[in-house]
Design a protein around this motif. Sequence first.
Motif, PDB file in Angstrom:
ATOM      1  N   ASP A   2       0.802  -1.216   0.000  1.00  0.00           N
ATOM      2  CA  ASP A   2       0.000   0.000   0.000  1.00  0.00           C
ATOM      3  C   ASP A   2       0.836   1.268   0.000  1.00  0.00           C
ATOM      4  O   ASP A   2       0.464   2.269  -0.604  1.00  0.00           O
ATOM      5  CB  ASP A   2      -0.960   0.016   1.196  1.00  0.00           C
ATOM      6  N   SER A   3       2.006   1.255   0.639  1.00  0.00           N
ATOM      7  CA  SER A   3       2.788   2.472   0.815  1.00  0.00           C
ATOM      8  C   SER A   3       3.241   3.126  -0.493  1.00  0.00           C
ATOM      9  O   SER A   3       3.107   4.339  -0.645  1.00  0.00           O
ATOM     10  CB  SER A   3       3.997   2.195   1.713  1.00  0.00           C
ATOM     11  N   PRO A   4       3.781   2.387  -1.482  1.00  0.00           N
ATOM     12  CA  PRO A   4       4.247   3.049  -2.703  1.00  0.00           C
ATOM     13  C   PRO A   4       3.130   3.780  -3.450  1.00  0.00           C
ATOM     14  O   PRO A   4       3.383   4.786  -4.112  1.00  0.00           O
ATOM     15  CB  PRO A   4       4.808   1.889  -3.542  1.00  0.00           C
ATOM     16  N   PHE A   5       1.894   3.265  -3.351  1.00  0.00           N
ATOM     17  CA  PHE A   5       0.803   3.862  -4.106  1.00  0.00           C
ATOM     18  C   PHE A   5       0.032   4.901  -3.308  1.00  0.00           C
ATOM     19  O   PHE A   5      -0.316   5.964  -3.823  1.00  0.00           O
ATOM     20  CB  PHE A   5      -0.147   2.772  -4.598  1.00  0.00           C
ATOM     21  N   SER A   6      -0.247   4.618  -2.044  1.00  0.00           N
ATOM     22  CA  SER A   6      -1.034   5.549  -1.232  1.00  0.00           C
ATOM     23  C   SER A   6      -0.162   6.586  -0.536  1.00  0.00           C
ATOM     24  O   SER A   6      -0.657   7.621  -0.103  1.00  0.00           O
ATOM     25  CB  SER A   6      -1.842   4.781  -0.178  1.00  0.00           C
ATOM     26  N   GLY A   7       1.144   6.307  -0.406  1.00  0.00           N
ATOM     27  CA  GLY A   7       2.025   7.197   0.333  1.00  0.00           C
ATOM     28  C   GLY A   7       1.881   7.057   1.833  1.00  0.00           C
ATOM     29  O   GLY A   7       2.511   7.794   2.589  1.00  0.00           O
ATOM     30  N   LEU A   8       1.060   6.104   2.284  1.00  0.00           N
ATOM     31  CA  LEU A   8       0.780   5.939   3.706  1.00  0.00           C
ATOM     32  C   LEU A   8       1.501   4.717   4.260  1.00  0.00           C
ATOM     33  O   LEU A   8       1.704   3.732   3.545  1.00  0.00           O
ATOM     34  CB  LEU A   8      -0.724   5.768   3.933  1.00  0.00           C
ATOM     35  N   PHE A 209       2.257  21.675  -3.516  1.00  0.00           N
ATOM     36  CA  PHE A 209       1.964  21.293  -4.900  1.00  0.00           C
ATOM     37  C   PHE A 209       2.978  20.268  -5.405  1.00  0.00           C
ATOM     38  O   PHE A 209       2.618  19.324  -6.104  1.00  0.00           O
ATOM     39  CB  PHE A 209       1.990  22.518  -5.817  1.00  0.00           C
ATOM     40  N   ALA A 210       4.247  20.473  -5.073  1.00  0.00           N
ATOM     41  CA  ALA A 210       5.287  19.561  -5.537  1.00  0.00           C
ATOM     42  C   ALA A 210       5.031  18.149  -5.008  1.00  0.00           C
ATOM     43  O   ALA A 210       5.197  17.162  -5.738  1.00  0.00           O
ATOM     44  CB  ALA A 210       6.660  20.052  -5.089  1.00  0.00           C
ATOM     45  N   ARG A 211       4.598  18.051  -3.740  1.00  0.00           N
ATOM     46  CA  ARG A 211       4.310  16.726  -3.183  1.00  0.00           C
ATOM     47  C   ARG A 211       3.053  16.124  -3.807  1.00  0.00           C
ATOM     48  O   ARG A 211       3.003  14.928  -4.099  1.00  0.00           O
ATOM     49  CB  ARG A 211       4.150  16.819  -1.658  1.00  0.00           C
ATOM     50  N   MET A 212       2.032  16.953  -4.024  1.00  0.00           N
ATOM     51  CA  MET A 212       0.792  16.443  -4.594  1.00  0.00           C
ATOM     52  C   MET A 212       0.981  15.989  -6.038  1.00  0.00           C
ATOM     53  O   MET A 212       0.333  15.045  -6.495  1.00  0.00           O
ATOM     54  CB  MET A 212      -0.305  17.508  -4.493  1.00  0.00           C
ATOM     55  N   LEU A 238      -4.998  12.267   1.175  1.00  0.00           N
ATOM     56  CA  LEU A 238      -3.869  11.358   1.369  1.00  0.00           C
ATOM     57  C   LEU A 238      -2.603  12.142   1.716  1.00  0.00           C
ATOM     58  O   LEU A 238      -1.794  11.697   2.541  1.00  0.00           O
ATOM     59  CB  LEU A 238      -3.677  10.496   0.119  1.00  0.00           C
ATOM     60  N   HIS A 239      -2.429  13.301   1.103  1.00  0.00           N
ATOM     61  CA  HIS A 239      -1.296  14.181   1.412  1.00  0.00           C
ATOM     62  C   HIS A 239      -1.333  14.588   2.893  1.00  0.00           C
ATOM     63  O   HIS A 239      -0.310  14.559   3.582  1.00  0.00           O
ATOM     64  CB  HIS A 239      -1.380  15.413   0.502  1.00  0.00           C
ATOM     65  N   ASN A 240      -2.529  14.935   3.385  1.00  0.00           N
ATOM     66  CA  ASN A 240      -2.657  15.335   4.791  1.00  0.00           C
ATOM     67  C   ASN A 240      -2.361  14.181   5.743  1.00  0.00           C
ATOM     68  O   ASN A 240      -1.704  14.364   6.772  1.00  0.00           O
ATOM     69  CB  ASN A 240      -4.070  15.863   5.061  1.00  0.00           C
ATOM     70  N   LEU A 241      -2.849  12.998   5.402  1.00  0.00           N
ATOM     71  CA  LEU A 241      -2.606  11.840   6.247  1.00  0.00           C
ATOM     72  C   LEU A 241      -1.107  11.525   6.317  1.00  0.00           C
ATOM     73  O   LEU A 241      -0.596  11.147   7.373  1.00  0.00           O
ATOM     74  CB  LEU A 241      -3.365  10.626   5.703  1.00  0.00           C
ATOM     75  N   THR A 242      -0.422  11.695   5.199  1.00  0.00           N
ATOM     76  CA  THR A 242       1.016  11.449   5.173  1.00  0.00           C
ATOM     77  C   THR A 242       1.760  12.447   6.069  1.00  0.00           C
ATOM     78  O   THR A 242       2.651  12.078   6.843  1.00  0.00           O
ATOM     79  CB  THR A 242       1.562  11.558   3.744  1.00  0.00           C
TER      80      THR A 242
END
Length: 245
Positions: A2-8, A209-212, A238-242
Amino acid sequence: MDSPFSGLSSRQFGKLIIALRSEGADPVRKGRPWSLPLEDRVLLVAAYWRTNLTLRQLAPLFGVSKSVADRIIDHLGPSLALQQRKRFRKDTVLIVDGTLPPTRDHSVAEESKNYRYSTNHQVVIDADTRLVVAVGRPLPGNRNDCKAWGLSGAKAAVGRATVIADGGYRGTGLVIPHRREKGQAELPAWKEEDNTSHRKVRARVEHAFARMKTWKILRDCRLKGDGVHHAMLGIARLHNLTLAG
């Protein structure tokens, strides 16, 4: 996986699944049940947003048909949307800027300054936490930021909170850099210092923006209609959760 795709992390991904179930994203369906459990459906949507593979390429990776993958994205994408904050402390400082994801659906996009058909998304972050707090509805990419700020709903979403922006938001009442007056050769030293401080703080939204935009769908979105809006809101969540850890 899950981590590579969701970033979580696995823990964060588990919390997301629990939150989605509590929000009603996995109701008991009449008729034929989903061929994948909720965890795999979330991962499919995240993988689609992250890689921007075509559904014909993505579906076999999850052992489903192209049409099933399409239905999963249409159904679950809106459920992953960011829950936008409605109240802010009096001392909260926000930062807004517009971004232009290239969008193939020309019914919602227009040719913009990046010479591609794009949609203008107004994204607001908290200056302290750097979390996304609001995302305006997408407008055609030829709309300038000062108009998109109000028309997208981003202005209404933040109420009376203090908002920092760049010089493209003149006349909006936001905190923007000082500009030289007509006939003025240079700014006073104190205004230059203000502008330097302003640039350093405002850069945080560019970092967001760069991360998103590591999510490749925001570089070339093939989704139609509200699809680009759902993708932007889901990626913001997902960005916020990370960031929240």
